[in-house]
Each structure stands twice: as C-alpha cells, then as structure tokens.
Design a protein around this motif. Structure first.
Motif, PDB file in Angstrom:
ATOM      1  N   GLN A  83      92.848 -57.310 -12.373  1.00  0.00           N
ATOM      2  CA  GLN A  83      93.517 -57.258 -13.653  1.00  0.00           C
ATOM      3  C   GLN A  83      93.284 -56.207 -14.327  1.00  0.00           C
ATOM      4  O   GLN A  83      94.505 -55.316 -14.575  1.00  0.00           O
ATOM      5  N   ALA A  84      92.533 -55.867 -15.015  1.00  0.00           N
ATOM      6  CA  ALA A  84      92.247 -54.879 -15.690  1.00  0.00           C
ATOM      7  C   ALA A  84      92.613 -53.218 -14.501  1.00  0.00           C
ATOM      8  O   ALA A  84      93.199 -52.270 -15.495  1.00  0.00           O
ATOM      9  N   ASN A  88      95.190 -49.739 -16.345  1.00  0.00           N
ATOM     10  CA  ASN A  88      94.812 -49.512 -16.754  1.00  0.00           C
ATOM     11  C   ASN A  88      93.548 -49.312 -17.918  1.00  0.00           C
ATOM     12  O   ASN A  88      93.679 -48.439 -18.671  1.00  0.00           O
ATOM     13  N   LYS A  89      92.751 -50.510 -17.952  1.00  0.00           N
ATOM     14  CA  LYS A  89      91.974 -51.301 -18.907  1.00  0.00           C
ATOM     15  C   LYS A  89      90.015 -51.041 -18.665  1.00  0.00           C
ATOM     16  O   LYS A  89      89.639 -50.831 -17.573  1.00  0.00           O
ATOM     17  N   PRO A  90      89.439 -50.641 -19.568  1.00  0.00           N
ATOM     18  CA  PRO A  90      88.165 -49.800 -19.439  1.00  0.00           C
ATOM     19  C   PRO A  90      87.520 -51.586 -18.813  1.00  0.00           C
ATOM     20  O   PRO A  90      87.730 -52.549 -19.291  1.00  0.00           O
ATOM     21  N   VAL A  91      86.422 -51.178 -17.911  1.00  0.00           N
ATOM     22  CA  VAL A  91      85.703 -52.063 -18.016  1.00  0.00           C
ATOM     23  C   VAL A  91      84.093 -52.050 -18.095  1.00  0.00           C
ATOM     24  O   VAL A  91      83.226 -51.301 -17.859  1.00  0.00           O
ATOM     25  N   ASP A 116      87.648 -48.805 -11.030  1.00  0.00           N
ATOM     26  CA  ASP A 116      88.066 -48.195 -11.594  1.00  0.00           C
ATOM     27  C   ASP A 116      87.722 -47.301 -13.528  1.00  0.00           C
ATOM     28  O   ASP A 116      87.009 -45.849 -12.557  1.00  0.00           O
ATOM     29  N   ASN A 117      87.108 -47.844 -13.737  1.00  0.00           N
ATOM     30  CA  ASN A 117      86.784 -47.319 -15.412  1.00  0.00           C
ATOM     31  C   ASN A 117      85.469 -48.268 -15.748  1.00  0.00           C
ATOM     32  O   ASN A 117      85.743 -49.164 -17.278  1.00  0.00           O
ATOM     33  N   LEU A 118      84.540 -47.587 -15.410  1.00  0.00           N
ATOM     34  CA  LEU A 118      83.581 -48.924 -15.475  1.00  0.00           C
ATOM     35  C   LEU A 118      82.654 -48.001 -16.089  1.00  0.00           C
ATOM     36  O   LEU A 118      81.996 -46.878 -16.705  1.00  0.00           O
ATOM     37  N   ILE A 119      82.453 -48.770 -17.429  1.00  0.00           N
ATOM     38  CA  ILE A 119      80.756 -48.452 -17.841  1.00  0.00           C
ATOM     39  C   ILE A 119      79.489 -49.638 -17.580  1.00  0.00           C
ATOM     40  O   ILE A 119      80.054 -51.225 -17.807  1.00  0.00           O
ATOM     41  N   ILE A 120      78.288 -49.052 -17.688  1.00  0.00           N
ATOM     42  CA  ILE A 120      77.258 -50.539 -17.014  1.00  0.00           C
ATOM     43  C   ILE A 120      76.056 -50.024 -18.253  1.00  0.00           C
ATOM     44  O   ILE A 120      75.700 -48.982 -18.696  1.00  0.00           O
ATOM     45  N   ALA A 159      77.392 -42.399  -8.349  1.00  0.00           N
ATOM     46  CA  ALA A 159      77.480 -43.968  -7.008  1.00  0.00           C
ATOM     47  C   ALA A 159      79.150 -44.021  -7.451  1.00  0.00           C
ATOM     48  O   ALA A 159      80.269 -44.241  -6.465  1.00  0.00           O
ATOM     49  N   TYR A 160      79.523 -44.806  -8.915  1.00  0.00           N
ATOM     50  CA  TYR A 160      80.651 -45.493  -9.699  1.00  0.00           C
ATOM     51  C   TYR A 160      81.701 -44.885 -10.468  1.00  0.00           C
ATOM     52  O   TYR A 160      82.684 -45.181 -10.805  1.00  0.00           O
ATOM     53  N   ASP A 161      81.267 -43.467 -10.436  1.00  0.00           N
ATOM     54  CA  ASP A 161      82.421 -42.399 -11.330  1.00  0.00           C
ATOM     55  C   ASP A 161      82.138 -43.122 -12.762  1.00  0.00           C
ATOM     56  O   ASP A 161      82.828 -43.150 -13.397  1.00  0.00           O
ATOM     57  N   CYS A 162      81.005 -43.328 -13.394  1.00  0.00           N
ATOM     58  CA  CYS A 162      81.075 -44.263 -14.388  1.00  0.00           C
ATOM     59  C   CYS A 162      80.102 -43.651 -15.552  1.00  0.00           C
ATOM     60  O   CYS A 162      79.538 -42.869 -15.424  1.00  0.00           O
TER      61      CYS A 162
END
Length: 263
Positions: A83-84, A88-91, A116-120, A159-162
């Motif tokens: 759903q994020a 188009n919401k960051p995760v 899609d739009n990730l911060i770890i 790996a995750y483009d994050c």
C-alpha cells in the motif's frame, strides 16, 4: 550543506506534522509514539490489513518494526508495504533481531525487496546479518561495532536501492552518494529499551517531509539523547529527558552540538 538539510527538515516536520503509520512491536509502542509527538509528528499504531489501504492513502510514511513477529502481523507487514508503494510513500524498516532467527532474517530481506522507497535503520549486527555476512548478536542486542557494518550497509544500499542508518557509538548514514559519521548521543542510551525503535519512527517522520536519507532524523535524535543524558541520573530519567529534549530542541542547539563528518 548538511547542517542546512538537518535544520530545514526539522522545521518541516514541526510545520507539517506528518502522520506516520507504525507497525511496531508491543515493547515500544508507547515510546515510539511519544518520540514522534515530541519531535512534532503525528503517530498512529496500526497493524490491521482492513484499514491499511485507506491509511496509506493519506499518511506520510510507513514504519515497520519486526520486533514481535507473528503469523498475523507478518502478512500484514507485506500488505502495508504494498500500500505504501501504491501511494508512493517512503518505508522505514527496522530489522529487529535480524540474524537471531531465520524468520527474522528472511522477513527483513523480503520486506526490503518489496519496498520501493526504503530506509533501513538497524544496529550493526542487524545490518551485517541482513546483508548475509556473519554477525555477532545476542537476541536484539548488537555485539558488532557500527564501523564494522559499513561494507554490509553499502551492500544493502546496492541490493535494495535504499539508504541505511547504522546505529551505534558512532552512527553512520549510508546512501548511494555518500557516507556520513555522526558522533553525538550518549553511552547511556543503549540502556533504555526502544531507543533504536524510536529513532526508526522519527526517521519515518523526516522521510514523510522529503528527507529520505535518514541523516536529519539520526542527527536530531542523537543530539536529543546527548542533551537528555546530561540531565539524567540513569536510564529511567533519560527516557523522560530525551522526550523533553526532542520537544525543546532549537536550531541553535543543533548547530552547536552537531558532530558530523563525511567518510
């Protein structure tokens, strides 16, 4: 430039008061909600699939913390990330205890792959384990130094483009373009449960206003922890004083205390 980014992002959070959806663990729900409120954001703790599509249509960001996984919450986390993505919401992903069990490790990797739009945001041992390297952890506690996780963080970025935040004595923020070391905070902070979880939630607030590297949130939270510790006799009072410091933090104090280097 970095100082301006941090100051401007804090101002935006306080002006826009973004709604941050948190699927987080039972241990830290209260802590993380209070940290979001103190920094100026609006928290909601929700793990129901029935409302997640609607929730992510108007929320600013999604924070997923895998600290208390179970068979109900796990599919809900994947649905929430979908759903994020659709909105188009960051995760922000907090891979709590990654490396401690196969379930945690596989779940963290699958969630990262999906977003899609990730911060770890994790401790060194979690970041190392998530990248497939050998880590040293004890449950959810890190036994590796944050510096030791830099190569793993860079592997995750690729790996995750994050973007990746490594929490530790020195915090590192790793993106495709840069790596920054932050030397704020205090040695007492690891003795309060949920400190990293609270940073992950605050990272969601900053991501919701467009600061998706994790740098501003990490700097602000560490400075607040530093101030709070100076006024505390131990971990109990630190928890309270950190919230006060987050609430009261102003531009001048950030500029005075910020200890940042580009690596």
């Amino acid at each position: 430039m970095n100082k301006d980014l941090i100051i401007n992002a804090l101002q935006k959070v306080r002006e826009q008061k973004p709604l941050v959806v948190n699927i987080t663990n039972f241990v830290v729900m209260n802590n993380t909600a209070n940290a979001l409120l103190a920094v100026g954001a609006s928290p909601i703790m929700s793990h129901s699939k029935q409302e997640m599509a609607e929730m992510m249509s108007f929320a600013g960001a999604l924070v997923i913390n895998i600290g208390t996984l179970d068979s109900v919450w796990r599919p809900g986390m994947f649905f929430a990330v979908e759903q994020a993505n659709d909105n188009n919401k960051p995760v922000v992903l907090d891979p709590v205890g990654c490396g401690a069990t196969k379930l945690r490790t596989s779940t963290a990797r699958q969630l990262a792959e999906l977003a899609d739009n990730l911060i770890i945001r994790g401790n060194a041992s979690e970041i190392i384990a998530m990248a497939g390297e050998k880590s040293q952890n004890k449950g959810v506690d890190a036994l590796d130094s944050s510096e030791a996780a830099l190569s793993a963080a860079r592997a995750l970025v690729d790996a995750y483009d994050c973007c990746v935040v490594i929490s530790g004595e020195t915090d590192y923020v790793v993106t495709k373009a840069s790596t920054h070391a932050l030397n704020n905070g205090h040695e007492m902070m690891p003795f309060v449960t949920g400190m990293g979880c609270s940073l992950s939630a605050v990272t969601g607030a900053f991501a919701a206003v467009g600061e998706t590297t994790g740098l501003a949130a990490t700097a602000i939270f560490a400075i607040a922890g530093e101030i709070g510790a100076e006024q505390s006799k131990g971990p109990g009072s630190l928890q309270m004083n950190l919230l006060d410091a987050l609430y009261q933090l102003d531009d001048q104090e950030v500029l005075r205390r910020l200890n940042i280097q580009e690596c």
